[in-house]
Design a protein around this motif. Structure first.
Motif, PDB file in Angstrom:
ATOM      1  N   ILE A   1       0.845  -1.337  -0.111  1.00 35.01           N
ATOM      2  CA  ILE A   1       0.090  -0.196  -0.180  1.00 35.01           C
ATOM      3  C   ILE A   1       0.710   1.378   0.017  1.00 35.01           C
ATOM      4  O   ILE A   1       0.505   2.348  -0.778  1.00 35.01           O
ATOM      5  CB  ILE A   1      -0.799  -0.123   1.077  1.00 35.01           C
ATOM      6  N   ALA A   2       1.930   1.393   0.852  1.00 33.71           N
ATOM      7  CA  ALA A   2       2.883   2.511   0.875  1.00 33.71           C
ATOM      8  C   ALA A   2       3.405   2.560  -0.531  1.00 33.71           C
ATOM      9  O   ALA A   2       3.698   3.767  -1.109  1.00 33.71           O
ATOM     10  CB  ALA A   2       4.131   2.111   1.522  1.00 33.71           C
ATOM     11  N   TYR A   3       4.041   1.489  -1.269  1.00 29.20           N
ATOM     12  CA  TYR A   3       4.255   1.628  -2.721  1.00 29.20           C
ATOM     13  C   TYR A   3       3.379   2.184  -3.689  1.00 29.20           C
ATOM     14  O   TYR A   3       3.675   3.050  -4.546  1.00 29.20           O
ATOM     15  CB  TYR A   3       4.754   0.122  -3.166  1.00 29.20           C
ATOM     16  N   ALA A   4       2.093   1.448  -3.587  1.00 27.29           N
ATOM     17  CA  ALA A   4       0.954   2.128  -4.321  1.00 27.29           C
ATOM     18  C   ALA A   4       0.551   3.501  -4.098  1.00 27.29           C
ATOM     19  O   ALA A   4       0.391   4.376  -5.111  1.00 27.29           O
ATOM     20  CB  ALA A   4      -0.353   1.396  -4.195  1.00 27.29           C
ATOM     21  N   ALA A   5       0.633   3.985  -2.807  1.00 26.54           N
ATOM     22  CA  ALA A   5       0.354   5.400  -2.559  1.00 26.54           C
ATOM     23  C   ALA A   5       1.347   6.316  -3.059  1.00 26.54           C
ATOM     24  O   ALA A   5       1.032   7.418  -3.786  1.00 26.54           O
ATOM     25  CB  ALA A   5       0.236   5.538  -1.059  1.00 26.54           C
ATOM     26  N   ALA A   6       2.560   6.005  -3.127  1.00 25.17           N
ATOM     27  CA  ALA A   6       3.731   6.740  -3.501  1.00 25.17           C
ATOM     28  C   ALA A   6       3.569   6.861  -5.264  1.00 25.17           C
ATOM     29  O   ALA A   6       3.944   7.944  -5.778  1.00 25.17           O
ATOM     30  CB  ALA A   6       5.197   6.479  -2.998  1.00 25.17           C
ATOM     31  N   LEU A   7       3.147   5.782  -5.628  1.00 23.64           N
ATOM     32  CA  LEU A   7       3.192   5.634  -7.287  1.00 23.64           C
ATOM     33  C   LEU A   7       1.849   6.373  -7.605  1.00 23.64           C
ATOM     34  O   LEU A   7       2.149   7.020  -8.660  1.00 23.64           O
ATOM     35  CB  LEU A   7       2.927   4.200  -7.529  1.00 23.64           C
ATOM     36  N   LEU A   8       0.874   6.380  -6.961  1.00 26.65           N
ATOM     37  CA  LEU A   8      -0.195   7.227  -7.556  1.00 26.65           C
ATOM     38  C   LEU A   8       0.019   8.617  -7.401  1.00 26.65           C
ATOM     39  O   LEU A   8      -0.255   9.418  -8.168  1.00 26.65           O
ATOM     40  CB  LEU A   8      -1.498   7.071  -6.480  1.00 26.65           C
ATOM     41  N   LEU A   9       0.893   8.840  -6.105  1.00 26.54           N
ATOM     42  CA  LEU A   9       1.368  10.366  -6.277  1.00 26.54           C
ATOM     43  C   LEU A   9       2.214  10.708  -7.566  1.00 26.54           C
ATOM     44  O   LEU A   9       1.853  12.002  -8.091  1.00 26.54           O
ATOM     45  CB  LEU A   9       1.996  10.686  -5.050  1.00 26.54           C
ATOM     46  N   GLY A  10       3.046   9.987  -7.703  1.00 29.38           N
ATOM     47  CA  GLY A  10       3.610  10.085  -8.924  1.00 29.38           C
ATOM     48  C   GLY A  10       2.986  10.238 -10.389  1.00 29.38           C
ATOM     49  O   GLY A  10       3.579  11.120 -11.205  1.00 29.38           O
ATOM     50  N   ILE A  11       2.194   9.534 -10.354  1.00 29.50           N
ATOM     51  CA  ILE A  11       1.287   9.478 -11.680  1.00 29.50           C
ATOM     52  C   ILE A  11       0.611  10.964 -11.748  1.00 29.50           C
ATOM     53  O   ILE A  11       0.347  11.406 -12.799  1.00 29.50           O
ATOM     54  CB  ILE A  11       0.346   8.227 -11.649  1.00 29.50           C
ATOM     55  N   ALA A  12       0.003  11.330 -10.519  1.00 28.14           N
ATOM     56  CA  ALA A  12      -0.432  12.644 -10.322  1.00 28.14           C
ATOM     57  C   ALA A  12       0.411  13.890 -11.029  1.00 28.14           C
ATOM     58  O   ALA A  12       0.119  14.521 -11.537  1.00 28.14           O
ATOM     59  CB  ALA A  12      -1.247  12.774  -9.317  1.00 28.14           C
ATOM     60  N   ILE A  13       1.486  13.558 -10.576  1.00 29.09           N
ATOM     61  CA  ILE A  13       2.343  14.663 -10.826  1.00 29.09           C
ATOM     62  C   ILE A  13       2.756  14.782 -12.475  1.00 29.09           C
ATOM     63  O   ILE A  13       2.750  15.904 -12.847  1.00 29.09           O
ATOM     64  CB  ILE A  13       3.920  14.465  -9.952  1.00 29.09           C
ATOM     65  N   ILE A  14       3.109  13.534 -12.862  1.00 26.48           N
ATOM     66  CA  ILE A  14       3.458  13.702 -14.364  1.00 26.48           C
ATOM     67  C   ILE A  14       2.245  13.751 -15.158  1.00 26.48           C
ATOM     68  O   ILE A  14       2.253  14.563 -16.220  1.00 26.48           O
ATOM     69  CB  ILE A  14       3.965  12.336 -14.919  1.00 26.48           C
ATOM     70  N   THR A  15       0.994  13.530 -14.840  1.00 25.22           N
ATOM     71  CA  THR A  15      -0.128  13.762 -15.489  1.00 25.22           C
ATOM     72  C   THR A  15      -0.558  15.146 -15.323  1.00 25.22           C
ATOM     73  O   THR A  15      -0.758  15.898 -16.592  1.00 25.22           O
ATOM     74  CB  THR A  15      -1.384  12.984 -15.048  1.00 25.22           C
ATOM     75  N   ILE A  16      -0.389  15.701 -14.390  1.00 21.27           N
ATOM     76  CA  ILE A  16      -0.533  17.265 -14.213  1.00 21.27           C
ATOM     77  C   ILE A  16       0.528  18.291 -14.921  1.00 21.27           C
ATOM     78  O   ILE A  16       0.053  19.111 -15.600  1.00 21.27           O
ATOM     79  CB  ILE A  16      -0.655  17.741 -12.703  1.00 21.27           C
ATOM     80  N   SER A  17       1.723  17.924 -14.927  1.00 20.50           N
ATOM     81  CA  SER A  17       2.872  18.605 -15.465  1.00 20.50           C
ATOM     82  C   SER A  17       2.897  18.230 -16.904  1.00 20.50           C
ATOM     83  O   SER A  17       3.674  19.030 -17.654  1.00 20.50           O
ATOM     84  CB  SER A  17       3.923  18.206 -14.697  1.00 20.50           C
ATOM     85  N   LYS A  18       2.369  17.237 -17.453  1.00 17.24           N
ATOM     86  CA  LYS A  18       2.382  16.583 -18.850  1.00 17.24           C
ATOM     87  C   LYS A  18       3.894  16.387 -19.128  1.00 17.24           C
ATOM     88  O   LYS A  18       4.132  16.279 -20.326  1.00 17.24           O
ATOM     89  CB  LYS A  18       1.941  17.708 -19.633  1.00 17.24           C
ATOM     90  N   GLN A  19       4.675  16.231 -17.996  1.00 20.26           N
ATOM     91  CA  GLN A  19       6.002  15.663 -18.171  1.00 20.26           C
ATOM     92  C   GLN A  19       6.265  14.442 -18.230  1.00 20.26           C
ATOM     93  O   GLN A  19       6.783  13.699 -17.471  1.00 20.26           O
ATOM     94  CB  GLN A  19       7.085  16.510 -17.324  1.00 20.26           C
ATOM     95  N   VAL A  20       5.905  13.505 -19.408  1.00 18.60           N
ATOM     96  CA  VAL A  20       5.767  12.102 -19.390  1.00 18.60           C
ATOM     97  C   VAL A  20       6.909  11.738 -20.236  1.00 18.60           C
ATOM     98  O   VAL A  20       7.309  12.011 -21.283  1.00 18.60           O
ATOM     99  CB  VAL A  20       4.391  11.538 -19.855  1.00 18.60           C
TER     100      VAL A  20
END
Length: 418
Positions: free
Chosen positions: A144-163
């Motif tokens: 769950i800790a791994y998943a939570a950190a990964l979801l935060l990272g996905i949100a960052i790249i999605t919002i920033s469009k830096q994929v």
């Protein structure tokens, strides 16, 4: 009700982590061109192969060492396994980075992928240690800790469009490092602070008794399961692999379920076998089979509903509907056969019967390679999945036979002792 709670506890962590990885793959499916998405998917398959190898070399032997009452010095065996695990996880980063560079990744992206893989391998062994010590909540918390950190990272790249692939592997690496923390001070200390050089030679007996046969089984199982991944990518390139990877996303719930429940039930079966409780092991096997059946039916219904009513909800327009339907149908057949053999496979692993299981995968991988190659050259990449299905059918039939033989042998042994 108790069994349902056990399965929910066993599945919560893997579902969370796999769900987060699914969202990452889904984001990249939409934002990356097919060649880059194919490269990313191929590298994740490579990381999954390493997890299978680690399960053979360290996870399965660690589980047996900590649950079977006939093991004399459990702590010494565990120390040897953890010591070799750490060294191997560091060394394996070199060939893993080389694979990334061979896929024409930038150097920083290849390095991130290698470090992510090594960290994930250490975390994987830590989860097994938690299950073996009867602490499944720790394994769940790590996921769950791994998943939570990964979801935060996905949100960052999605919002920033830096994929990019490099950014994706950086997010995976940070998430894996965070996922180590819930495994606890006891495991982290044993893994990183208390290893000794003599422990490396002590691993030799573990290799001879269990790991060598288990490794053979894992490698040939990987060939059976993913021969089309390597052959399609090698012959036609990452872009040709992209539709196979895209449709494989639809059976991700099946993969998550069989991996999570196998790991949990293998531990339960190992304890039952170690306590000479044949009835308990049999109950685990039957319950496991029913739960897998429920998961397969739910996945098939959800897949059909998606492809009939809203295929573009997940898939961009450059993936044709016909390709999605054919690929999804073939993958569902593959998942059904894998589910059919999973309980018996877990039983053999729990009992330390790695040799017969290894031979089952050796024979099946021959059929898989030949089937995939013939279908690939005759009908194209997508239909090569049928070659994988052929290998899985052979694997399942052989596993059922060996499981029956092993159960019969254990029954005769108990009778002779009585």
């Amino acid at each position: 009700m108790e069994r349902i709670w056990r399965y929910a506890l066993a599945s919560a962590g893997p579902i969370a982590s796999a769900g987060a990885q699914f969202l990452l793959s889904l984001a990249l499916l939409r934002l990356l061109p097919p060649r880059d998405f194919g490269s990313f998917s191929f590298l994740l398959v490579t990381a999954q192969l390493m997890l299978g190898i680690w399960s053979a070399l360290f996870c399965a032997p660690l589980l047996i060492a900590m649950t079977h009452r006939l093991i004399q010095d459990r702590e010494a065996t565990k120390a040897a396994i953890l010591s070799v695990n750490l060294l191997a996880a560091v060394v394996v980063a070199i060939p893993i980075a080389a694979i990334g560079l061979a896929m024409k990744l930038p150097i920083d992206a290849a390095a991130m992928f290698a470090l992510y893989t090594s960290t994930t391998l250490v975390r994987w062994v830590g989860r097994t240690d938690a299950f073996a010590r009867g602490l499944p909540v720790r394994a769940m918390a790590s996921d769950i800790a791994y998943a939570a950190a990964l979801l935060l990272g996905i949100a960052i790249i999605t919002i920033s469009k830096q994929v990019s692939i490099g950014a994706s592997f950086a997010i995976l690496l940070v998430s894996a490092l965070i996922g180590l923390l819930p495994l606890g001070r006891r495991y982290l200390s044993a893994q990183f602070a208390h290893w000794r050089w003599p422990d490396f030679s002590a691993y030799r007996e573990t290799w001879r008794q269990h790991a060598s046969w288990s490794l053979l089984g894992v490698v040939t199982t990987e060939i059976t399961a993913n021969s089309q991944v390597y052959l399609v990518t090698a012959i036609f390139g990452p872009a040709a692999f992209a539709p196979i990877a895209a449709t494989a996303l639809l059976i991700r719930p099946c993969s998550v379920a069989v991996n999570a429940l196998s790991e949990y039930e293998r531990a339960q079966m190992a304890r039952s076998i170690g306590e000479d409780n044949a009835a308990g092991a049999h109950r685990s096997l039957i319950g496991f089979r029913w739960m897998l059946g429920i998961v397969w039916v739910a996945t098939a219904l959800a897949t059909a509903a998606l492809l009939i009513f809203a295929p573009r909800l997940l898939f961009p327009a450059h993936y044709s509907l016909q390709t999605l339907i054919v690929g999804a149908s073939l993958w569902l057949l593959v998942a059904a056969v894998r589910f059919a053999r999973a309980p018996e496979s877990s039983l053999l692993q729990a009992g330390g019967a790695f040799r017969p299981l290894a031979f089952a995968s050796v024979y099946s991988c021959v059929f898989s390679i030949l089937g995939v190659l013939i279908l690939l050259l005759a009908f194209g990449p997508l239909w090569s999945i049928l070659g994988t299905l052929l290998g899985e059918i052979v694997f399942a039939a052989w596993t059922w036979r060996e499981a029956r033989r092993w159960v019969h042998g254990q029954s005769k042994l108990r009778q002779s002792i009585a």
